[in-house]
Write an enzyme that holds these catalytic residues in place. Sequence first.
Site, PDB file in Angstrom:
ATOM      1  N   HIS A   6      -0.198  16.068 -26.091  1.00  0.00           N
ATOM      2  CA  HIS A   6      -0.243  14.662 -25.710  1.00  0.00           C
ATOM      3  C   HIS A   6      -1.503  13.926 -26.169  1.00  0.00           C
ATOM      4  O   HIS A   6      -1.524  12.699 -26.188  1.00  0.00           O
ATOM      5  CB  HIS A   6      -0.093  14.528 -24.188  1.00  0.00           C
ATOM      6  CG  HIS A   6       1.316  14.737 -23.728  1.00  0.00           C
ATOM      7  ND1 HIS A   6       1.991  15.918 -23.920  1.00  0.00           N
ATOM      8  CD2 HIS A   6       2.176  13.909 -23.081  1.00  0.00           C
ATOM      9  CE1 HIS A   6       3.211  15.804 -23.399  1.00  0.00           C
ATOM     10  NE2 HIS A   6       3.342  14.601 -22.900  1.00  0.00           N
ATOM     11  N   HIS A  39       8.252   8.561 -27.133  1.00  0.00           N
ATOM     12  CA  HIS A  39       7.234   9.447 -26.576  1.00  0.00           C
ATOM     13  C   HIS A  39       7.468  10.880 -27.034  1.00  0.00           C
ATOM     14  O   HIS A  39       6.541  11.573 -27.458  1.00  0.00           O
ATOM     15  CB  HIS A  39       7.255   9.366 -25.047  1.00  0.00           C
ATOM     16  CG  HIS A  39       6.284  10.291 -24.396  1.00  0.00           C
ATOM     17  ND1 HIS A  39       4.918  10.188 -24.544  1.00  0.00           N
ATOM     18  CD2 HIS A  39       6.487  11.385 -23.596  1.00  0.00           C
ATOM     19  CE1 HIS A  39       4.312  11.151 -23.872  1.00  0.00           C
ATOM     20  NE2 HIS A  39       5.243  11.885 -23.288  1.00  0.00           N
ATOM     21  N   ARG A  46       0.808  -1.230   0.000  1.00  0.00           N
ATOM     22  CA  ARG A  46       0.000   0.000   0.000  1.00  0.00           C
ATOM     23  C   ARG A  46       0.838   1.275   0.000  1.00  0.00           C
ATOM     24  O   ARG A  46       0.341   2.342   0.340  1.00  0.00           O
ATOM     25  CB  ARG A  46      -0.990   0.003   1.168  1.00  0.00           C
ATOM     26  CG  ARG A  46      -2.012  -1.124   1.114  1.00  0.00           C
ATOM     27  CD  ARG A  46      -3.136  -0.906   2.102  1.00  0.00           C
ATOM     28  NE  ARG A  46      -4.136  -1.949   1.985  1.00  0.00           N
ATOM     29  CZ  ARG A  46      -4.186  -3.042   2.741  1.00  0.00           C
ATOM     30  NH1 ARG A  46      -3.257  -3.226   3.674  1.00  0.00           N
ATOM     31  NH2 ARG A  46      -5.136  -3.928   2.582  1.00  0.00           N
ATOM     32  N   HIS A  90      -0.251  10.372 -27.489  1.00  0.00           N
ATOM     33  CA  HIS A  90      -0.589   9.082 -26.896  1.00  0.00           C
ATOM     34  C   HIS A  90      -1.336   8.198 -27.892  1.00  0.00           C
ATOM     35  O   HIS A  90      -1.146   6.966 -27.909  1.00  0.00           O
ATOM     36  CB  HIS A  90      -1.437   9.284 -25.641  1.00  0.00           C
ATOM     37  CG  HIS A  90      -0.650   9.780 -24.470  1.00  0.00           C
ATOM     38  ND1 HIS A  90      -1.239  10.196 -23.289  1.00  0.00           N
ATOM     39  CD2 HIS A  90       0.685   9.918 -24.287  1.00  0.00           C
ATOM     40  CE1 HIS A  90      -0.293  10.579 -22.448  1.00  0.00           C
ATOM     41  NE2 HIS A  90       0.870  10.421 -23.025  1.00  0.00           N
ATOM     42  N   ARG A 103      -3.156  21.751 -14.240  1.00  0.00           N
ATOM     43  CA  ARG A 103      -2.187  20.693 -14.544  1.00  0.00           C
ATOM     44  C   ARG A 103      -2.480  20.039 -15.885  1.00  0.00           C
ATOM     45  O   ARG A 103      -1.581  19.484 -16.531  1.00  0.00           O
ATOM     46  CB  ARG A 103      -2.153  19.642 -13.429  1.00  0.00           C
ATOM     47  CG  ARG A 103      -1.073  18.582 -13.656  1.00  0.00           C
ATOM     48  CD  ARG A 103      -0.739  17.786 -12.420  1.00  0.00           C
ATOM     49  NE  ARG A 103       0.290  16.800 -12.700  1.00  0.00           N
ATOM     50  CZ  ARG A 103       0.931  16.091 -11.783  1.00  0.00           C
ATOM     51  NH1 ARG A 103       0.645  16.261 -10.508  1.00  0.00           N
ATOM     52  NH2 ARG A 103       1.856  15.210 -12.128  1.00  0.00           N
ATOM     53  N   LYS A 122       3.075  11.400 -10.915  1.00  0.00           N
ATOM     54  CA  LYS A 122       2.186  10.584 -11.728  1.00  0.00           C
ATOM     55  C   LYS A 122       2.943   9.330 -12.148  1.00  0.00           C
ATOM     56  O   LYS A 122       3.981   9.419 -12.819  1.00  0.00           O
ATOM     57  CB  LYS A 122       1.702  11.360 -12.958  1.00  0.00           C
ATOM     58  CG  LYS A 122       0.705  12.452 -12.625  1.00  0.00           C
ATOM     59  CD  LYS A 122       0.418  13.345 -13.813  1.00  0.00           C
ATOM     60  CE  LYS A 122      -0.364  12.642 -14.882  1.00  0.00           C
ATOM     61  NZ  LYS A 122      -0.784  13.581 -15.962  1.00  0.00           N
ATOM     62  N   ASN A 176      -0.594  18.540 -20.593  1.00  0.00           N
ATOM     63  CA  ASN A 176      -0.945  17.568 -21.630  1.00  0.00           C
ATOM     64  C   ASN A 176      -0.895  18.176 -23.030  1.00  0.00           C
ATOM     65  O   ASN A 176      -1.285  17.511 -24.004  1.00  0.00           O
ATOM     66  CB  ASN A 176      -2.344  17.003 -21.374  1.00  0.00           C
ATOM     67  CG  ASN A 176      -2.398  16.158 -20.120  1.00  0.00           C
ATOM     68  OD1 ASN A 176      -1.487  15.388 -19.840  1.00  0.00           O
ATOM     69  ND2 ASN A 176      -3.465  16.315 -19.345  1.00  0.00           N
ATOM     70  N   GLU A 223      -4.540  17.106 -11.001  1.00  0.00           N
ATOM     71  CA  GLU A 223      -4.973  17.380 -12.371  1.00  0.00           C
ATOM     72  C   GLU A 223      -6.460  17.650 -12.473  1.00  0.00           C
ATOM     73  O   GLU A 223      -7.191  17.068 -13.286  1.00  0.00           O
ATOM     74  CB  GLU A 223      -4.578  16.218 -13.301  1.00  0.00           C
ATOM     75  CG  GLU A 223      -4.533  16.642 -14.768  1.00  0.00           C
ATOM     76  CD  GLU A 223      -3.886  15.598 -15.666  1.00  0.00           C
ATOM     77  OE1 GLU A 223      -4.396  15.421 -16.776  1.00  0.00           O
ATOM     78  OE2 GLU A 223      -2.877  14.996 -15.266  1.00  0.00           O
ATOM     79  N   GLU A 235       9.675  17.643 -24.937  1.00  0.00           N
ATOM     80  CA  GLU A 235       8.958  18.013 -23.712  1.00  0.00           C
ATOM     81  C   GLU A 235       9.410  19.386 -23.208  1.00  0.00           C
ATOM     82  O   GLU A 235       8.606  20.135 -22.643  1.00  0.00           O
ATOM     83  CB  GLU A 235       9.187  16.958 -22.625  1.00  0.00           C
ATOM     84  CG  GLU A 235       8.453  15.647 -22.853  1.00  0.00           C
ATOM     85  CD  GLU A 235       6.962  15.718 -22.545  1.00  0.00           C
ATOM     86  OE1 GLU A 235       6.463  16.798 -22.175  1.00  0.00           O
ATOM     87  OE2 GLU A 235       6.291  14.678 -22.665  1.00  0.00           O
ATOM     88  N   LYS A 283       7.035  22.877 -14.566  1.00  0.00           N
ATOM     89  CA  LYS A 283       6.335  21.710 -14.014  1.00  0.00           C
ATOM     90  C   LYS A 283       6.088  21.883 -12.517  1.00  0.00           C
ATOM     91  O   LYS A 283       4.993  21.589 -12.019  1.00  0.00           O
ATOM     92  CB  LYS A 283       7.181  20.458 -14.268  1.00  0.00           C
ATOM     93  CG  LYS A 283       6.529  19.146 -13.797  1.00  0.00           C
ATOM     94  CD  LYS A 283       5.679  18.550 -14.888  1.00  0.00           C
ATOM     95  CE  LYS A 283       4.973  17.281 -14.420  1.00  0.00           C
ATOM     96  NZ  LYS A 283       5.569  16.055 -14.926  1.00  0.00           N
TER      97      LYS A 283
END
Length: 355
Positions: free
Chosen positions: A241, A258, A117, A245, A234, A138, A238, A230, A180, A220
Amino acid sequence: MQELSVQHSNGSYSIFVGNGIRFELHKYFNKSYSKIFIITDDTVEKLYLDDVRKGLSDYDFSHFIIPAGEESKHIDVYYEVQTKAIEIGLDRNALIIALGGGVVGDLAGFVAATFMRGIDYIQIPTTILAHDSSIGGKVAINHPLGKNLIGAFYPPVGVYYDMETLTSLSEREKRSGYAELIKEALISSDELFQDMLATKLASLEQEKLQTYLMAGIKVKQEIVEADEREQGVRSYLNLGHTLAHALEAELGYGNITHGEAVAIGLLFAIHVSEREYDCNLPFDKLKEWLTDNNYPLAAFTVDTEKIINHMKTDKKATKQRINMVLLKEPGKLNKEELTDETLQNHLDTFRKRLV
């Protein structure tokens, strides 16, 4: 040595950027650990695993090597790492170290988030691209139907960026990471964006690269502190993206990096923004720079309907409606919901502009 602190809901963690950090990690730990478990890939292992070990000689540690590449962000690899963690006796007072690029960081972070956990982990990014993924907490693995669909928000206890590890990057990896940085420049200001486009990647010096990395990290940092989960700004991270993606999923993870997919996605976001907002943005200038620096723009040969379907399974979509981050100008962003028909039109006209 440069240092930044990132605040989050449960505390904070520091980002250190400098040279030789990998040799002396123990100096930065603020607690003792029962065991250290290093997760890296078979490329980084040969380059830097022994260096990191030298700074951990007083600790009981083990390691796990995954195949390099996006394909390792898979549920089977994740399960193998979890099994190894159990077999070596990792407990709740153990530390996981993610030594590598974004794939290693995402996978190792998700293992840390879910093992017993949640246990501590740190990020040691070894690529330019990982300056983005290592910050913000993330962590995720991929599903065949979409990228990063299985994951969590789980911040590290530290990020240690050794600039010396970037000297071993291939030209393709440099291209991937720099995309990026360009994204973050577009989020930040036209001045930073223009400055970054004045650089040719083949002659990029380490000092200049560190300047750009710190600028990207600060963008960032500010955004994730303002919106950890997000729910608002935030989502601006993206930018580019939505298409990126979808391209990765359609072409097969690893067949396009990527960052290469993000570069095409940034061009597409600018194209859509110009048409949606009836404004003039630096599409041609960015396209010329990407072409001059050997980004694979010709990879955009995919079926429009398939790309739209992938966009709908992206985690940013809501109720099967596609959300895109768009630009009114560098530094001024907005989020728009677009219909399938609108997207198809934008994709068809974008394809023509790439020729």
